[in-house]
Scaffold this active site. Sequence first.
Site, PDB file in Angstrom:
ATOM      1  N   ASP A  40     -15.205  -2.930  -1.761  1.00 18.08           N
ATOM      2  CA  ASP A  40     -14.800  -2.664  -0.390  1.00 18.08           C
ATOM      3  C   ASP A  40     -16.055  -2.397   0.427  1.00 18.08           C
ATOM      4  O   ASP A  40     -16.841  -1.507   0.084  1.00 18.08           O
ATOM      5  CB  ASP A  40     -13.872  -1.453  -0.335  1.00 18.08           C
ATOM      6  CG  ASP A  40     -12.688  -1.596  -1.292  1.00 18.08           C
ATOM      7  OD1 ASP A  40     -12.216  -2.745  -1.467  1.00 18.08           O
ATOM      8  OD2 ASP A  40     -12.247  -0.587  -1.870  1.00 18.08           O
TER       9      ASP A  40
ATOM     10  N   ASP B 184       0.858  -1.182   0.000  1.00 16.06           N
ATOM     11  CA  ASP B 184       0.000   0.000   0.000  1.00 16.06           C
ATOM     12  C   ASP B 184       0.895   1.233   0.000  1.00 16.06           C
ATOM     13  O   ASP B 184       1.786   1.368   0.856  1.00 16.06           O
ATOM     14  CB  ASP B 184      -0.905   0.011   1.225  1.00 16.06           C
ATOM     15  CG  ASP B 184      -1.998  -1.051   1.149  1.00 16.06           C
ATOM     16  OD1 ASP B 184      -2.022  -1.795   0.148  1.00 16.06           O
ATOM     17  OD2 ASP B 184      -2.814  -1.124   2.079  1.00 16.06           O
TER      18      ASP B 184
END
Length: 240
Positions: free
Chosen positions: A129, A8
């Site tokens: 998500d 990330d």
Amino acid sequence: MILYPAIDLKDGQCVRLLKGDMEKATVFGDDPAAQARSFVEAGCEWLHLVDLNGAFAGRPVNGAAVEAILSAVNVPVQLGGGIRDMETIGGWLEKGLARVILGTVAVENPDLVREAARVFPGQVAVGLDARNGKVATRGWAEETDVEVTDLARQFEDAGIAAIIYTDINRDGAMQGPNIEATAALARAVSIPVIASGGVSSLDDLIALRDCGAGLNGAISGRALYDGALDLATALSTLKG
């Protein structure tokens, strides 16, 4: 089942967030390409990248870090975060990405997802998500009333390569994945499903593999950085 180590990216660094909160970022390194190489040297077959700044900005922000990773490794790489138009999709694929992940636009412009999957077959995934079963967009900052399974079913005939399902409440929390919800989604659609969020141990990976839903893969980040999960051991176990 494929294990996807996660990198990330925030401000050019490798970080992990806690439950998607940009203010709760732990920095694990300032050389994403070196981190990618270490994952590949351990035997991984794919890498999963997220441009966190890009997810909020709606455009690529950590492009230099992504390109450095692409130059450093020879395994396929998938990227999500800030990819919201055909020009950006095409540009990233031309630079060597194996797959782009479309999240916010899957909710706001599903026709774009369909077009991208048609123009770039096998190279477009959808990132779903969810917080409490409802899809969140724009870097998880905005919640919708859209049920994960309902949205996934909209893409059954679109030809997308995979669905990456993230339980936001589990992400970075080291509390284990939401196996029940992930398996339910995988059973509801014929699209390959990749589990994300909360994978914190070898037992978690085994449980996902053996849940009976035929999951395509699982993504792990913090557990690999913290040492709670040994990548080489995990890869060997999943192949066994």
